[in-house]
Scaffold this motif. Structure first.
Motif, PDB file in Angstrom:
ATOM      1  N   THR A  69      -5.000   0.752  -6.584  1.00 32.37           N
ATOM      2  CA  THR A  69      -4.421  -0.553  -6.876  1.00 32.37           C
ATOM      3  C   THR A  69      -5.375  -1.621  -6.383  1.00 32.37           C
ATOM      4  O   THR A  69      -6.119  -1.385  -5.431  1.00 32.37           O
ATOM      5  CB  THR A  69      -3.075  -0.706  -6.127  1.00 32.37           C
ATOM      6  OG1 THR A  69      -2.314   0.479  -6.336  1.00 32.37           O
ATOM      7  CG2 THR A  69      -2.286  -1.897  -6.636  1.00 32.37           C
ATOM      8  N   VAL A 110       0.876  -1.166   0.000  1.00 40.77           N
ATOM      9  CA  VAL A 110       0.000   0.000   0.000  1.00 40.77           C
ATOM     10  C   VAL A 110       0.913   1.215   0.000  1.00 40.77           C
ATOM     11  O   VAL A 110       1.692   1.408   0.938  1.00 40.77           O
ATOM     12  CB  VAL A 110      -0.911   0.044   1.252  1.00 40.77           C
ATOM     13  CG1 VAL A 110      -1.838   1.256   1.193  1.00 40.77           C
ATOM     14  CG2 VAL A 110      -1.721  -1.238   1.380  1.00 40.77           C
ATOM     15  N   VAL A 132      -6.067   0.833  -1.668  1.00 40.71           N
ATOM     16  CA  VAL A 132      -5.810  -0.484  -2.238  1.00 40.71           C
ATOM     17  C   VAL A 132      -7.006  -1.384  -1.946  1.00 40.71           C
ATOM     18  O   VAL A 132      -7.453  -1.487  -0.806  1.00 40.71           O
ATOM     19  CB  VAL A 132      -4.521  -1.100  -1.645  1.00 40.71           C
ATOM     20  CG1 VAL A 132      -4.343  -2.530  -2.119  1.00 40.71           C
ATOM     21  CG2 VAL A 132      -3.314  -0.255  -2.035  1.00 40.71           C
ATOM     22  N   GLU A 189      -2.549   5.857  -0.556  1.00 39.40           N
ATOM     23  CA  GLU A 189      -3.208   5.123  -1.628  1.00 39.40           C
ATOM     24  C   GLU A 189      -4.468   4.410  -1.126  1.00 39.40           C
ATOM     25  O   GLU A 189      -4.579   4.121   0.066  1.00 39.40           O
ATOM     26  CB  GLU A 189      -2.215   4.057  -2.121  1.00 39.40           C
ATOM     27  CG  GLU A 189      -2.233   3.834  -3.622  1.00 39.40           C
ATOM     28  CD  GLU A 189      -1.296   2.689  -4.029  1.00 39.40           C
ATOM     29  OE1 GLU A 189      -1.127   2.517  -5.229  1.00 39.40           O
ATOM     30  OE2 GLU A 189      -0.770   1.956  -3.164  1.00 39.40           O
ATOM     31  N   SER A 209      -3.038  -8.883  -9.718  1.00 42.56           N
ATOM     32  CA  SER A 209      -2.852  -7.589  -9.066  1.00 42.56           C
ATOM     33  C   SER A 209      -2.451  -6.555 -10.093  1.00 42.56           C
ATOM     34  O   SER A 209      -1.969  -6.888 -11.177  1.00 42.56           O
ATOM     35  CB  SER A 209      -1.782  -7.682  -7.978  1.00 42.56           C
ATOM     36  OG  SER A 209      -0.526  -7.934  -8.561  1.00 42.56           O
TER      37      SER A 209
END
Ligand SMILES: Nc1ncnc2c1ncn2[C@@H]1O[C@H](COP(=O)(O)OP(=O)(O)OP(=O)(O)O)[C@@H](O)[C@H]1O
Ligand SMILES: [Mg+2]
Lengths: 234, 292
Positions: free
Chosen positions: A203, A24, A30, A28, A215
């Motif tokens: 992400t 992470v 995630v 961010e 991912s």
């Protein structure tokens, strides 16, 4: 800010999480997605030390936190809103929220954080005296997030915050999470509401059978055909 | 109204207050740690002997010696939880129960070894005789005991509802993992909670010392009584324990008045079984809502 390297987590003798690596970045969002029973909760519980780590490493802001106890993890600023919320049902809303400021790191900022909680969830103001056990799912989730904000998180872990919420409440929940993230708090969120969470996240990691199956950038993952396979479970 | 009946009612209320305090401790320990403390009665006896020893050796009032008993019992409870029960916190609950039972026998036999099985009676010279109100006579020892119970209960209320550690203890009893996620150290809250529970029974014992003759196994009867009261009140429900304690004290005393002392226990336990048959969670028991 968070880096997980080759993590294994067992529950009893069962190996549930296998060789999971995940990052992470600062500030961010995630998303950790995956169907029922794929290991999302087991993984995030291990981060907060509700499950113990079998092997692998967890780093936070460059520091190895693999062996820290649950309370030390909180003091580092990793705060979790767990699956099922785990509120204190016989305490009032305000008492629950104030319990969030139990950690040493949060004590001096209690007033400031409380004001911030009310800017994120103004509707909480009208239910402060109610016992948490009597609130609706959406209201309880607000209290749970409010409580976590009181702990001054740097990284906020949310385990299926939309579970049991109406579509409107879910929408509001996601807006609140984005707002919290804008204040600079990193977010690690598990969700079954995949389309919605991928719109918000930077992400994404998709879990399958305790491993990371996919991912990348959330927008790429959303468009990836693999994702559908993961959800069919094949 | 019949004055003797009222006298019995009053006596029962005053004694019930002392039972209530001891049972409050048992219920608190259960509420936080989900274990029944089978050493509760033995701890009460330790409180009694602590008052007896301090009061006789220093020549001070038992009501001052009570403070010493309270501190000793808090420390004892804290240590038992921190160094013994906590070590086997992952073991099945029945093993933790057996551990508290083991502690009970160690305490009892320790008292036997040090003080012999002989009865000891404390001569209290704080008061000159019973207080007479018309046909009613009130034992000043029982009246003071009741007053102390009220004060201690109020202090425990303030600790549990207004202080950081108290709120943490309540949080743990309501959701242990939720508490961990807030940075609460369960090991510490457990030890403090056990300490407070032990302090309750220790003070109850201290308050009984001027009223009863004490001997090392005296706590056993109170162990069972506390258990009955705490279950009637709904294990973990503190207000329930207080009210049930009063009820048991009153029922016991009134039965003694109406049918004779030997019927007291029989009536209390028969009523206990009947109530459980009708309401298995106790008079004030909550149905166990469990978050997960
Ligand atoms: N306490 C436990 N005992 C045994 N098995 C467990 C336990 N907790 C989790 N598991 C197993 O671990 C696997 C992963 O469960 P986990 O709850 O982490 O999944 P999840 O991705 O969070 O699922 P959900 O979307 O249903 O929340 C499942 O197969 C589950 O049966
Ligand atoms: Mg889950």
């Amino acid at each position: 800010m968070l880096e997980i390297n080759n993590l294994y987590v067992n529950i009893g003798n069962l190996s549930i999480i296998q060789d999971v690596s995940l990052k992470v970045g600062d500030g961010e969002i995630v998303a950790l997605i995956g169907a029922n029973g794929m290991g999302k909760t087991t993984l995030v519980r291990a981060l907060s030390k509700l499950n113990s780590v079998k092997s692998g490493k967890i780093f936070f802001k460059g520091e190895d936190i693999t062996d820290l106890s649950a309370d030390k993890i909180v003091e580092k600023g990793i705060i979790q809103v767990p699956e099922g919320r785990k509120l204190f049902p016989q305490m009032s809303v305000i008492e629950n929220i104030e319990m969030g400021a139990y950690a040493k790191r949060a004590r001096t900022k209690e007033k400031e954080n409380l004001e911030y909680v009310f800017t994120v969830f103004p509707e909480l103001k009208s239910m402060l005296k109610q016992a948490c056990g009597n609130l609706s799912g959406g209201q309880q989730q607000m209290v749970a997030i409010a409580r976590s904000i009181m702990a001054s998180p740097e990284l906020l872990i949310l385990d299926e915050p939309s579970i049991g919420l109406s579509p409107i409440a879910t929408q509001k929940m996601f807006e609140a999470i984005e707002l919290i993230n804008k204040s600079g708090i990193g977010i690690l969120i598990t969700e079954q509401n995949v389309q919605q969470v991928l719109k918000m996240a930077d992400t994404a990691y998709a879990m399958q059978q305790g491993k990371i199956a996919l991912s990348g950038k959330a927008s790429d993952i959303a468009a990836d055909d693999e994702l559908k396979k993961i959800y069919i479970g094949m | 109204m019949n004055m003797q009946f009222f006298q019995a009612f009053l006596d029962g209320t005053l004694m019930g207050g002392v039972y209530a305090l001891a049972a409050l401790g048992l219920s608190l320990i259960f509420g936080v740690m989900k274990i029944t403390n089978f050493a509760h009665g033995a701890m009460m006896t330790v409180g009694m002997y602590a008052v007896y020893v301090v009061s006789t050796s220093l020549g001070i009032s038992p009501y001052i010696a009570l403070v010493f008993a309270a501190i000793t019992l808090f420390a004892l409870g804290y240590i038992i939880q921190h160094f013994l029960i906590d070590k086997i916190s992952d073991a099945p609950t029945h093993n933790q129960l057996l551990l508290t039972l083991g502690v009970a026998y160690i305490l009892e036999n320790g008292l036997l070894a040090v003080f012999s099985p002989n009865y000891k009676t404390l001569n209290v010279d704080d008061f000159d005789g019973a207080i007479q109100l018309g046909a009613i006579s009130i034992s000043p020892e029982k009246l003071v005991a009741f007053a102390v119970v009220l004060i201690v209960t109020a202090v425990i209320y303030i600790v549990l509802y207004k202080t950081r550690i108290g709120k943490a203890i309540r949080a743990c009893s309501q959701n242990k993992e939720g508490a961990k996620l807030m940075g609460i150290v369960i090991k510490k809250t457990n030890a403090v909670a056990f300490g407070i529970g032990a302090l309750c029974t220790g003070i109850a014992g201290a308050l009984l010392t001027p009223i009863l003759s004490i001997y090392p196994t005296l706590g056993e009867t109170f162990q069972l009584k506390c258990f009955v009261i705490a279950i009637l009140g709904g294990m973990g429900n503190l207000w329930g324990a207080l009210i049930s304690g009063l009820i048991v004290g009153i029922v016991e005393s009134l039965t003694g008045y109406i049918a004779g002392g030997s019927w007291s226990d029989l009536t209390v336990y028969a009523a206990f079984i009947l109530i459980l048959l009708v309401k298995p969670s106790g008079l004030f028991g909550r149905s166990n809502r469990r978050e997960h």
